[in-house]
Design a protein around this motif. Structure first.
Motif, PDB file in Angstrom:
ATOM      1  N   PRO A  57       1.021  -1.521  -0.098  1.00  0.00           N
ATOM      2  CA  PRO A  57      -0.155   0.183   0.082  1.00  0.00           C
ATOM      3  C   PRO A  57       0.506   1.094   0.300  1.00  0.00           C
ATOM      4  O   PRO A  57       0.397   2.457  -0.354  1.00  0.00           O
ATOM      5  CB  PRO A  57      -0.704   0.194   1.525  1.00  0.00           C
ATOM      6  CG  PRO A  57      -1.038  -1.546   1.628  1.00  0.00           C
ATOM      7  CD  PRO A  57       0.569  -2.108   1.243  1.00  0.00           C
ATOM      8  N   SER A  58       1.873   1.135   0.360  1.00  0.00           N
ATOM      9  CA  SER A  58       2.963   2.320   0.777  1.00  0.00           C
ATOM     10  C   SER A  58       3.209   3.069  -1.251  1.00  0.00           C
ATOM     11  O   SER A  58       3.335   4.254  -0.987  1.00  0.00           O
ATOM     12  CB  SER A  58       4.301   2.247   1.156  1.00  0.00           C
ATOM     13  OG  SER A  58       4.807   1.269   0.636  1.00  0.00           O
ATOM     14  N   LEU A  59       2.976   2.402  -1.891  1.00  0.00           N
ATOM     15  CA  LEU A  59       2.983   2.701  -3.460  1.00  0.00           C
ATOM     16  C   LEU A  59       1.931   3.856  -3.924  1.00  0.00           C
ATOM     17  O   LEU A  59       2.344   5.114  -3.881  1.00  0.00           O
ATOM     18  CB  LEU A  59       2.805   1.353  -4.806  1.00  0.00           C
ATOM     19  CG  LEU A  59       3.181   0.296  -4.378  1.00  0.00           C
ATOM     20  CD1 LEU A  59       3.210  -1.076  -5.740  1.00  0.00           C
ATOM     21  CD2 LEU A  59       4.915   0.550  -5.020  1.00  0.00           C
ATOM     22  N   ILE A  60       1.021   3.756  -3.227  1.00  0.00           N
ATOM     23  CA  ILE A  60       0.429   5.167  -3.508  1.00  0.00           C
ATOM     24  C   ILE A  60       0.652   6.319  -2.833  1.00  0.00           C
ATOM     25  O   ILE A  60       1.002   7.182  -3.517  1.00  0.00           O
ATOM     26  CB  ILE A  60      -0.979   4.931  -2.630  1.00  0.00           C
ATOM     27  CG1 ILE A  60      -2.423   3.332  -4.079  1.00  0.00           C
ATOM     28  CG2 ILE A  60      -2.157   5.953  -2.436  1.00  0.00           C
ATOM     29  CD1 ILE A  60      -3.602   3.518  -3.249  1.00  0.00           C
ATOM     30  N   LYS A  61       1.081   6.006  -1.382  1.00  0.00           N
ATOM     31  CA  LYS A  61       1.867   7.502  -0.563  1.00  0.00           C
ATOM     32  C   LYS A  61       3.636   7.647  -1.507  1.00  0.00           C
ATOM     33  O   LYS A  61       2.942   9.339  -1.953  1.00  0.00           O
ATOM     34  CB  LYS A  61       2.202   6.773   0.868  1.00  0.00           C
ATOM     35  CG  LYS A  61       3.392   7.780   1.123  1.00  0.00           C
ATOM     36  CD  LYS A  61       3.378   7.318   2.613  1.00  0.00           C
ATOM     37  CE  LYS A  61       4.423   8.435   3.515  1.00  0.00           C
ATOM     38  NZ  LYS A  61       4.928   7.969   4.909  1.00  0.00           N
ATOM     39  N   GLU A  62       4.151   6.786  -2.492  1.00  0.00           N
ATOM     40  CA  GLU A  62       4.660   7.129  -2.644  1.00  0.00           C
ATOM     41  C   GLU A  62       5.076   7.696  -3.680  1.00  0.00           C
ATOM     42  O   GLU A  62       5.737   9.131  -4.238  1.00  0.00           O
ATOM     43  CB  GLU A  62       5.161   5.979  -2.644  1.00  0.00           C
ATOM     44  CG  GLU A  62       6.688   5.465  -2.539  1.00  0.00           C
ATOM     45  CD  GLU A  62       6.862   3.781  -2.693  1.00  0.00           C
ATOM     46  OE1 GLU A  62       7.517   3.563  -3.950  1.00  0.00           O
ATOM     47  OE2 GLU A  62       7.604   2.841  -1.835  1.00  0.00           O
ATOM     48  N   LEU A  69       1.696  16.007  -3.898  1.00  0.00           N
ATOM     49  CA  LEU A  69       0.797  16.028  -3.780  1.00  0.00           C
ATOM     50  C   LEU A  69       0.955  16.029  -1.666  1.00  0.00           C
ATOM     51  O   LEU A  69       2.169  15.255  -1.381  1.00  0.00           O
ATOM     52  CB  LEU A  69      -0.334  15.480  -4.056  1.00  0.00           C
ATOM     53  CG  LEU A  69      -0.308  15.349  -5.518  1.00  0.00           C
ATOM     54  CD1 LEU A  69      -1.592  14.756  -5.717  1.00  0.00           C
ATOM     55  CD2 LEU A  69      -0.698  17.126  -5.644  1.00  0.00           C
ATOM     56  N   ASP A  70      -0.243  16.335  -1.311  1.00  0.00           N
ATOM     57  CA  ASP A  70      -0.282  15.995   0.705  1.00  0.00           C
ATOM     58  C   ASP A  70      -0.850  14.801   0.510  1.00  0.00           C
ATOM     59  O   ASP A  70      -1.539  14.525   0.356  1.00  0.00           O
ATOM     60  CB  ASP A  70      -1.043  17.412   1.109  1.00  0.00           C
ATOM     61  CG  ASP A  70      -0.574  16.965   2.638  1.00  0.00           C
ATOM     62  OD1 ASP A  70      -0.088  16.164   3.248  1.00  0.00           O
ATOM     63  OD2 ASP A  70      -1.279  18.338   3.351  1.00  0.00           O
ATOM     64  N   PHE A  71      -0.063  13.512   1.432  1.00  0.00           N
ATOM     65  CA  PHE A  71      -0.207  12.798   1.593  1.00  0.00           C
ATOM     66  C   PHE A  71      -1.315  12.613   3.184  1.00  0.00           C
ATOM     67  O   PHE A  71      -1.797  11.674   2.912  1.00  0.00           O
ATOM     68  CB  PHE A  71       0.656  11.566   1.896  1.00  0.00           C
ATOM     69  CG  PHE A  71       0.419   9.875   1.801  1.00  0.00           C
ATOM     70  CD1 PHE A  71      -0.124   9.232   1.379  1.00  0.00           C
ATOM     71  CD2 PHE A  71       0.565   9.403   3.405  1.00  0.00           C
ATOM     72  CE1 PHE A  71      -0.696   8.054   1.075  1.00  0.00           C
ATOM     73  CE2 PHE A  71      -0.301   8.189   3.184  1.00  0.00           C
ATOM     74  CZ  PHE A  71      -0.404   7.563   2.386  1.00  0.00           C
ATOM     75  N   ALA A  72      -0.562  13.445   3.728  1.00  0.00           N
ATOM     76  CA  ALA A  72      -2.250  13.830   4.900  1.00  0.00           C
ATOM     77  C   ALA A  72      -3.659  13.814   4.288  1.00  0.00           C
ATOM     78  O   ALA A  72      -4.769  13.448   4.815  1.00  0.00           O
ATOM     79  CB  ALA A  72      -1.446  14.599   5.770  1.00  0.00           C
ATOM     80  N   LYS A  73      -3.597  14.014   3.349  1.00  0.00           N
ATOM     81  CA  LYS A  73      -5.010  14.274   2.359  1.00  0.00           C
ATOM     82  C   LYS A  73      -5.773  12.860   2.414  1.00  0.00           C
ATOM     83  O   LYS A  73      -6.699  13.005   2.701  1.00  0.00           O
ATOM     84  CB  LYS A  73      -5.039  15.217   1.136  1.00  0.00           C
ATOM     85  CG  LYS A  73      -5.402  16.605   1.988  1.00  0.00           C
ATOM     86  CD  LYS A  73      -5.500  17.369   0.711  1.00  0.00           C
ATOM     87  CE  LYS A  73      -4.738  19.040   0.547  1.00  0.00           C
ATOM     88  NZ  LYS A  73      -5.095  19.663   0.249  1.00  0.00           N
ATOM     89  N   VAL A  74      -5.469  12.148   1.558  1.00  0.00           N
ATOM     90  CA  VAL A  74      -5.224  10.705   1.426  1.00  0.00           C
ATOM     91  C   VAL A  74      -5.296  10.589   2.639  1.00  0.00           C
ATOM     92  O   VAL A  74      -7.167   9.379   2.507  1.00  0.00           O
ATOM     93  CB  VAL A  74      -4.043   9.858   0.613  1.00  0.00           C
ATOM     94  CG1 VAL A  74      -4.772   8.580   0.332  1.00  0.00           C
ATOM     95  CG2 VAL A  74      -3.734  10.431  -0.655  1.00  0.00           C
TER      96      VAL A  74
END
Length: 84
Positions: A57-62, A69-74
């Protein structure tokens, strides 16, 4: 390059559409699925990519970070989806 972004670029998805997809992801993951469907990607590639994301799942964060973009929004959007 992130495998999600690489697959999108291999299928001639513009940087603008890629950013649009990940912006949708940061705001509403369900809407992002609709946006992904509009890109007319080969189904087998989408399934392979989803398998990679499920395993890592860290692929999305990467990908989000690579796009600036801001991962906190995800994370906030994901939390919203999990609420009843």
């Amino acid at each position: 390059m992130n495998p999600i972004l690489a697959m999108l670029k291999e299928n001639n998805i513009s940087d603008e559409k890629i950013s649009e997809l990940f912006e949708a992801l940061t705001q509403n993951p369900l809407a992002a699925m609709g946006t992904l469907g509009q890109l007319n990607l080969p189904q087998e590639q989408v399934q392979l990519l989803m398998g990679q994301v499920m395993q890592n799942p860290s692929l999305i964060k990467e990908a989000v970070e690579e796009l600036g973009l801001d991962f906190a929004k995800v994370e906030a959007a994901k939390t919203k989806l999990q609420q009843p």
